[in-house]
Scaffold this active site. Structure first.
Site, PDB file in Angstrom:
ATOM      1  N   ARG A 132      -8.563  31.146 -15.108  1.00 21.71           N
ATOM      2  CA  ARG A 132      -9.372  32.313 -15.468  1.00 21.71           C
ATOM      3  C   ARG A 132      -8.691  33.132 -16.567  1.00 21.71           C
ATOM      4  O   ARG A 132      -9.341  33.580 -17.524  1.00 21.71           O
ATOM      5  CB  ARG A 132      -9.610  33.180 -14.231  1.00 21.71           C
ATOM      6  N   SER A 147      17.692  -1.081  -3.809  1.00 24.95           N
ATOM      7  CA  SER A 147      16.548  -0.208  -3.530  1.00 24.95           C
ATOM      8  C   SER A 147      17.031   1.200  -3.205  1.00 24.95           C
ATOM      9  O   SER A 147      16.584   1.828  -2.257  1.00 24.95           O
ATOM     10  CB  SER A 147      15.720  -0.767  -2.360  1.00 24.95           C
ATOM     11  N   HIS A 150      16.464   2.534   0.526  1.00 23.37           N
ATOM     12  CA  HIS A 150      15.137   2.594   1.140  1.00 23.37           C
ATOM     13  C   HIS A 150      14.966   1.480   2.164  1.00 23.37           C
ATOM     14  O   HIS A 150      14.411   1.684   3.239  1.00 23.37           O
ATOM     15  CB  HIS A 150      14.055   2.500   0.064  1.00 23.37           C
ATOM     16  N   CYS A 165      18.222  10.067  -6.305  1.00 19.54           N
ATOM     17  CA  CYS A 165      17.771  11.452  -6.181  1.00 19.54           C
ATOM     18  C   CYS A 165      18.277  12.106  -4.898  1.00 19.54           C
ATOM     19  O   CYS A 165      18.262  13.332  -4.774  1.00 19.54           O
ATOM     20  CB  CYS A 165      16.247  11.513  -6.219  1.00 19.54           C
ATOM     21  N   ARG A 174       5.109 -11.306  -3.516  1.00 18.64           N
ATOM     22  CA  ARG A 174       3.857 -11.130  -2.776  1.00 18.64           C
ATOM     23  C   ARG A 174       2.743 -11.969  -3.392  1.00 18.64           C
ATOM     24  O   ARG A 174       1.937 -12.583  -2.686  1.00 18.64           O
ATOM     25  CB  ARG A 174       3.455  -9.655  -2.745  1.00 18.64           C
ATOM     26  N   ASN A 197       9.174   3.122 -10.259  1.00 22.52           N
ATOM     27  CA  ASN A 197       8.609   2.242  -9.239  1.00 22.52           C
ATOM     28  C   ASN A 197       7.319   1.590  -9.720  1.00 22.52           C
ATOM     29  O   ASN A 197       7.100   0.388  -9.523  1.00 22.52           O
ATOM     30  CB  ASN A 197       8.340   3.041  -7.957  1.00 22.52           C
TER      31      ASN A 197
END
Length: 442
Positions: A438, A41, A62, A45, A24, A302
């Site tokens: 608290r 990619s 992905h 998981c 990029r 990532n």
């Protein structure tokens, strides 16, 4: 900047993030990625959910390879194993041949591998790990071809619990075996794991404090032998941890950190000039302690790849470290944490105080509310929040909020006065996280 050659070893999350970022910022550069499997990619998981049958194996990528090759201009090599690394070049075994490629910048993103116990029978048919997408394919194909009723899982970490859920959901008889006295012992305190173990025992045979001695069978796996018993097994999952793949890095003289993973600085640079590391193969620092840690989780991997790619391409950016924020579930019980547990904080020398509370996720008059337990760990001297653990229902917003708070250095007073959203369908007026603050006091 002149055109450079970038070689990335590993096409998982970190590797493809690094490659995509370089292209990029420097589209004219030559970026090569060498991935030893046919998966790129990929999302390891998701393996338990493929085995469970709720996700197709194809979705574990992905993006398909064509996206990286055609749209992003990455020279992607699948089934390409890097076998040698030297200054300025790598040697790759691909399509039965060996070939050398030059590099100006090198990224180690070759992940981690399962730790296999040194016991007899680990190589029997029907014995699997659950580390990479090919494992999901192998497990499901084995179950289609063989009658599987009894499943033994060796290990008590995240992968073990998620695989246990997959097989329980499929109606299998599951035995979960662990050497330690608690499940998830390394990542959660006892108050949390007690609740998890109670849930596990409702659905499977939980065997703790047992050492696996051997896996036995004639043509395929038939049983698992421990120092506490013998368990029938038509299929075995070994989930006893992972180790970073540092062998190639050692060839180049890259420094291996005290955690056993590749040492990196905040720019993901290694000890060798123009060599970077990202993902499960790399160590980083802990946000709270500043010490070196190896916490191999996908979100950080990532981002490490993104940071490595940015710096290679000349856009300086630093990776700030990790908190170890993580979440999993067993059946309808969610389990998560961020920051330090009490055990971890004490080992780091903190004088801590803690609170453990039980609350409800909605007002008592609104239907659908469920129980949630939270444990908070605070620095007794400064009141700074060090960690939060949760178990029960709807824990994600509490864990994620706590992660942001810890990163920002919140004290218990800061947490208490945080203006969280409220409406009966979503949360009680006193959110469990606010109640925790608290009780911790300020």
């Amino acid at each position: 900047m002149e055109k450079k050659k970038v070689v990335i070893i590993g096409g998982g999350a970190a590797g493809m993030s690094a490659a995509s970022r370089v292209k990029r910022l420097r589209p004219e550069w030559d970026v090569k990625v060498f991935e030893a499997t046919e998966w790129v990619s990929h999302a390891p998981c998701g393996i338990p959910y493929v085995v469970e049958g709720i996700a197709p194996k194809e979705k574990l990528m992905h993006y398909p390879p064509e996206v990286f090759i055609k749209k992003r201009g990455i020279d992607l090599h699948l089934k390409a194993e890097v076998i040698e690394v030297e200054t300025g070049y790598v040697r790759v075994r691909e399509n039965g041949e060996e070939k050398s490629y030059e590099w100006d910048y090198l990224v180690f993103a070759n992940g981690a591998s399962p730790q296999i116990p040194e016991i007899e029978g680990v190589d029997l048919p029907g014995v699997f790990t659950a580390d990479l997408p090919p494992d999901a394919v192998a497990i499901t194909e084995y179950m289609e071809k063989n009658k599987v009723e009894d499943v033994v899982i060796i290990g008590t970490g995240y992968i073990a619990l998620e695989m246990a859920e997959a097989f329980v959901t499929r109606g299998k008889n599951v035995t979960l075996i662990g050497r330690s006295e608690r499940v998830l012992r390394k990542t959660f305190d006892k108050e949390i794991t007690d609740i998890v173990e109670e849930k596990l025992r409702q659905h499977l045979n939980l065997r703790l404090h047992e050492k696996t001695l051997s896996i036995e069978g004639r043509e395929r796996v038939e049983k698992v032998i421990t120092d506490g018993g013998e368990y029938k097994a038509d299929l075995v999952i070994i989930a006893t941890g992972i180790k970073p793949n540092v062998e190639l890095a050692k060839q180049l003289g890259v420094k291996i950190g005290e955690t056993g993973a590749i040492w990196t600085n905040e720019k993901m640079q290694t000890s060798v000039e123009n060599v970077y590391a990202a993902g499960d193969v790399a160590e980083t620092k802990h946000v709270i302690t500043g010490k070196r840690v190896w916490i191999p989780l996908a979100p950080a991997g990532n981002k490490m790849g993104y940071v490595a790619g940015s710096n290679i391409a000349g856009k300086e950016i630093e990776f700030p470290g990790v908190l170890g924020t993580s979440i999993t579930k067993f059946m309808d019980l969610e389990i998560g944490k961020t920051g330090l547990t009490e055990n971890e904080a004490v080992k780091e020398g903190y004088d801590v105080r803690t609170a453990f509370i039980k609350a409800n996720t909605k007002p008592h008059y609104y239907p659908g509310g469920r129980e949630i337990w939270l444990k908070g760990v605070v620095d007794n001297e400064t009141n700074r929040l060090l960690g939060v653990q949760a178990v029960g229902a709807e824990i994600l917003p509490r864990i994620d909020s706590a992660a942001a708070m810890i990163t920002a250095g919140f004290t218990t007073k800061d947490v208490f006065f945080t203006d969280l959203a409220y409406a009966p369908p979503f949360a009680p007026v006193w959110d469990p996280l606010i109640v925790l603050a608290r009780v911790l006091k300020f």
